[in-house]
Scaffold this motif. Structure first.
Motif, short mmCIF file in Angstrom:
data_model
loop_
_atom_site.label_atom_id
_atom_site.label_comp_id
_atom_site.label_asym_id
_atom_site.label_seq_id
_atom_site.Cartn_x
_atom_site.Cartn_y
_atom_site.Cartn_z
N GLU A 172 -1.81 21.97 15.12
CA GLU A 172 -2.06 20.78 14.31
C GLU A 172 -0.93 20.58 13.29
OE1 GLU A 172 -5.25 19.11 10.98
OE2 GLU A 172 -5.87 20.71 12.37
N MET A 173 -0.52 21.66 12.62
CA MET A 173 0.56 21.53 11.65
C MET A 173 1.87 21.11 12.32
SD MET A 173 0.05 24.60 8.83
CE MET A 173 -0.33 25.93 9.97
N ALA A 174 2.15 21.66 13.49
CA ALA A 174 3.37 21.29 14.21
C ALA A 174 3.35 19.82 14.61
CB ALA A 174 3.54 22.19 15.44
N GLU A 175 2.20 19.35 15.05
CA GLU A 175 2.06 17.94 15.43
C GLU A 175 2.27 17.03 14.22
OE1 GLU A 175 1.71 14.66 17.63
OE2 GLU A 175 1.50 16.65 18.53
N LYS A 176 1.65 17.38 13.10
CA LYS A 176 1.81 16.58 11.88
C LYS A 176 3.26 16.60 11.39
CE LYS A 176 -2.87 17.02 9.95
NZ LYS A 176 -3.66 17.60 8.82
N CYS A 177 3.91 17.73 11.59
CA CYS A 177 5.27 17.88 11.07
C CYS A 177 6.24 16.90 11.71
CB CYS A 177 5.73 19.32 11.32
SG CYS A 177 7.09 19.82 10.26
N VAL A 178 6.06 16.61 13.00
CA VAL A 178 6.98 15.69 13.69
C VAL A 178 6.45 14.27 13.74
CG1 VAL A 178 7.94 17.55 15.08
CG2 VAL A 178 6.01 16.22 15.98
N PHE A 179 5.22 14.06 13.26
CA PHE A 179 4.62 12.73 13.31
C PHE A 179 5.47 11.74 12.52
CE2 PHE A 179 1.81 9.49 11.46
CZ PHE A 179 1.27 8.94 12.62
N GLY A 180 5.85 10.64 13.18
CA GLY A 180 6.65 9.62 12.52
C GLY A 180 8.10 10.01 12.30
N SER A 192 6.95 12.10 2.13
CA SER A 192 7.91 11.89 1.06
C SER A 192 8.55 10.51 1.14
CB SER A 192 9.01 12.95 1.13
OG SER A 192 9.73 12.85 2.35
N TYR A 193 9.13 10.11 0.02
CA TYR A 193 9.98 8.93 -0.01
C TYR A 193 11.05 9.20 -1.05
CZ TYR A 193 11.70 4.17 -0.22
OH TYR A 193 12.50 3.05 -0.16
N GLY A 194 12.26 8.74 -0.78
CA GLY A 194 13.34 8.95 -1.72
C GLY A 194 14.20 7.72 -1.89
N HIS A 195 14.49 7.40 -3.13
CA HIS A 195 15.44 6.32 -3.43
C HIS A 195 15.98 6.56 -4.84
CE1 HIS A 195 17.17 2.38 -4.31
NE2 HIS A 195 17.22 2.21 -3.00
N ASP A 196 17.23 6.20 -5.05
CA ASP A 196 17.85 6.44 -6.36
C ASP A 196 17.14 5.72 -7.50
OD1 ASP A 196 19.81 8.20 -5.54
OD2 ASP A 196 21.29 6.63 -5.13
N CYS A 197 16.38 4.68 -7.19
CA CYS A 197 15.66 3.96 -8.26
C CYS A 197 14.63 4.85 -8.94
CB CYS A 197 15.00 2.69 -7.72
SG CYS A 197 13.63 2.98 -6.58
N GLU A 240 0.85 -1.18 0.00
CA GLU A 240 0.00 0.00 0.00
C GLU A 240 0.89 1.24 0.00
OE1 GLU A 240 -3.27 0.13 -0.32
OE2 GLU A 240 -3.28 -2.07 -0.46
N MET A 241 0.55 2.22 -0.82
CA MET A 241 1.38 3.41 -0.92
C MET A 241 1.48 4.16 0.41
SD MET A 241 2.93 3.75 -3.78
CE MET A 241 3.40 5.49 -3.66
N GLU A 242 0.44 4.11 1.23
CA GLU A 242 0.50 4.75 2.55
C GLU A 242 1.65 4.16 3.37
OE1 GLU A 242 -3.86 5.20 1.37
OE2 GLU A 242 -2.27 3.70 1.14
N ASP A 243 1.86 2.84 3.25
CA ASP A 243 2.93 2.21 4.02
C ASP A 243 4.30 2.74 3.59
OD1 ASP A 243 1.17 0.68 5.51
OD2 ASP A 243 1.29 -1.05 4.17
N LEU A 244 4.46 3.00 2.30
CA LEU A 244 5.72 3.56 1.82
C LEU A 244 5.90 4.99 2.33
CD1 LEU A 244 8.17 3.10 -0.13
CD2 LEU A 244 6.82 4.29 -1.87
N LEU A 245 4.85 5.80 2.25
CA LEU A 245 4.95 7.20 2.62
C LEU A 245 5.10 7.40 4.12
CD1 LEU A 245 2.29 8.54 0.13
CD2 LEU A 245 4.74 9.03 0.04
N TYR A 246 4.55 6.49 4.91
CA TYR A 246 4.68 6.60 6.36
C TYR A 246 5.90 5.86 6.89
CZ TYR A 246 0.16 8.90 6.94
OH TYR A 246 -0.88 9.80 6.91
N GLY A 247 6.71 5.32 6.00
CA GLY A 247 7.95 4.69 6.41
C GLY A 247 7.83 3.29 6.96
#
Length: 384
Positions: free
Chosen positions: A352-360, A165-170, A119-126
């Motif tokens: 709310e934005m500050a909380e989301k910013c550090v989430f995960g 976000s997600y980052g990989h050289d691929c 699931e793409m959510e799993d990739l984006l949430y690490g």
């Protein structure tokens, strides 16, 4: 310098008319069935004839294709999922975004989804990682995000409006076609917002906690920023100035392919804070960065005042770098506060934005000066 890897595999085809070569390039990189990804149906990509020129080039190379339109700024995960569904059904083996960062990131997300079983959510949430993506080529029409040469992708998850976000050289594109003339028709605001984004991709790497000698990387970064500083001021007044557009387009890729951060740790706190602004208020990314950076800078500058003075002197000829930056932003009609950006978040929204910013993210962001939730909220309140 600290140890580093530098990998920049993207083939660049730069100059007028190079979009006519797109079919040949896709075929050379093994593509057969292509998904073209772009923005608004009936918008400029279609109306200008660019889409048909790309279609013709693909047909001439003996390639088949399907179109996927509807990408919006701060690109949505829902369209990525639709692209994954279509791509699997059509046996797509190559992705061809036409546009800027939002379109390219959408294509990267589709490629991850087709090439993997998660699931793409799993990739984006690490929760998962991968080194698999479909090959991607780019026809660039906006100088801004640098996604055409980078390993990164940013998407908005509509459930909670979280930008992750997600980052990989691929995911680095196999090729990018850069014709500066394709950017002539951009609105002035979008041109200026893109210039800020290019500057910020280098500034996020320039403001580093690394205390070893990075003078070579500094000189590369400073030269790029001076060039963007000047080209942006020309391009907003002379939209069809080819040389200014060319400078911005080439700088966009170089600012985000890792070159200006080689040998040192990057920060990217301002980007992460702005992502929450984009998620909540759907603002233009570069404009959001412009509205935040001065407040971030005033909050953290005592960590290394000499770094700020060097930035100001080398890039703006003024040791008061924060004021110089804000004056440059105003010269291209970019905001330097959230009020100028046209939003006035409440204290509750800021929390709310500050909380989301550090989430995960283990409760903090940034490396120049690590910031926790309270720090982020304070910066956003300063920026109002």
């Amino acid at each position: 310098m600290i140890n580093f890897d530098f990998f920049a595999p993207t083939k660049i085809l730069f100059g007028a008319g190079r979009e006519s070569e797109v079919g040949k390039q896709v075929a050379a990189f093994g593509g057969h069935r292509v998904m073209i990804v772009y923005g608004k149906k009936g918008g400029h990509i279609e109306a200008s004839g660019l889409l048909e020129r790309v279609h013709k080039s693909l047909r001439d190379a003996g390639l088949s294709y399907v179109d996927l339109n509807g990408v919006v700024p701060n690109p949505r995960l829902s369209l990525v999922k639709e692209g994954i569904r279509i791509g699997r059904a059509e046996d797509i083996d190559f992705l061809l975004p036409i546009g800027g960062g939002s379109v390219i990131d959408t294509a990267k997300g589709i490629g991850y989804g087709i090439a993997n079983d998660f699931e793409m959510e799993d990739l984006l949430y690490g929760r998962v990682k991968t080194d698999k993506n479909l090959p991607i080529g780019v026809v660039l029409t906006i100088a801004a995000a640098g996604s055409e040469m980078s390993s990164s992708m940013v998407l908005t998850i509509e459930d909670g409006m979280m930008k992750r976000s997600y980052g990989h050289d691929c995911s680095r594109p196999k090729f990018a076609i850069m014709n500066p003339a394709l950017t002539y028709s951009l609105p002035t605001y979008q041109t200026a917002s893109g210039a800020v984004d290019i500057m910020m991709h280098t500034m996020e790497r320039y403001f580093t906690p690394t205390d070893t000698d990075t003078s070579l990387t500094d000189r590369i970064a400073e030269g790029l920023m001076v060039s963007v500083r000047d080209a942006a001021q020309v391009a907003v007044k002379e939209p069809e100035n080819y040389e200014a557009r060319a400078t911005l387009m080439w700088a966009g890729g170089l600012s985000h392919n890792g070159l200006t951060g080689a040998g040192r740790v990057s920060d990217f706190a301002t980007h992460k804070i702005e992502h929450e602004l984009g998620g909540m208020f759907d603002v233009a990314h570069g404009a959001g960065l412009a509205a935040i950076w001065g407040s971030w800078a005033r909050y953290v500058y005592k960590t290394n005042p000499g770094r700020f003075a060097q930035f100001g002197e080398k890039v703006f000829g003024d040791s008061d770098s924060i004021t110089a930056w804000e004056n440059w932003c105003r010269s291209i009609n970019m905001p330097t506060t959230l009020a100028e950006l046209g939003i006035q978040p409440t204290d509750a929204q800021i929390e709310e934005m500050a909380e989301k910013c550090v989430f995960g993210r283990n409760g903090h962001i940034g490396f120049f000066q690590p910031l926790n939730k309270e720090d982020i909220a304070a910066i956003l309140k300063m920026a109002r």
